[in-house]
Design a protein around this motif. Sequence first.
Motif: not given
Length: 190
Positions: A139-143, A160-165, A179-183, A185-190
Motif C-alpha cells: 500500500k505504501y512505498y518509499v524510494d 509512493s514517496y520520494l525521499i529527497n536526495r 519526504v525528507n526522511n523516513l520519519w 514517511f512514517h508520519d504520513k502513513i500513521f
Amino acid sequence: MAQKVSEYNKFAAFDLDNTLCKTDIVLREAVLGNFGFDIFPIQEYALEIPGLSQKEFKLFVRDTIKRTSPDILPYNETLEVLHSYHEKTNYPIVIITARHESLSFETHEWCRKWLDIPYSVYFLPSEEKRALMLWLGVKYYVDDRGECILDLQNRSSINSYLINRSYNRNVDVSKESRVNNLWEFHDKIF
C-alpha cells in the motif's frame, strides 16, 4: 495478531540503497579513492565517471557493495522507524532493491547486522518493482529513485514517496509525495 494487521492496513515496502542505508557515502569514498574523482554533490541518479563506461561503473558499484556490506551505515532514523513500523503493524520489513541478485548474500548480511526484526528482501530492476508490489499488496512505498516513484504514481494506486536526495530534486512529483526522511514517511502513513 491478524486483527492488528487488518486494523492498520499499512503494508509498506522500502528501497534499500540511499533510502535505508548510506550507500552514496560508501560509493563516494570508493570513487574518490580509486579514481580521484568526487561524485558529490550527486546531481544525476545515473552517475558518469570519467574513463568508465556505464557497464564498468555498474560493475564497480557491485564490487564496492560486495566489499563493504554489511558495514554500510543506515541513516540515523532508519532503525527507529522500521521498529516503530513493525510494532504498529506486525508486518515484516519488506525491502525491494534494485541491487543485482549476485549481491544477495551481502544484502542479507546487512539486514542481519542492522535489523533485529523480521524482514524479506526482493531483488528486481527498478522498472520491475511495481509488478511485485502489486502482487504483494503493498500500500505504501518509499524510494530515492524518481523514475520508480513516477512509475508507481502513473500506473498503480500504491501510495509512493520520494525521499529527497540531491539527485532527485528535479523529479516532478507532488509536494505531498516527497519526504525528507523516513520519519516523515512514517508520519504520513500513521
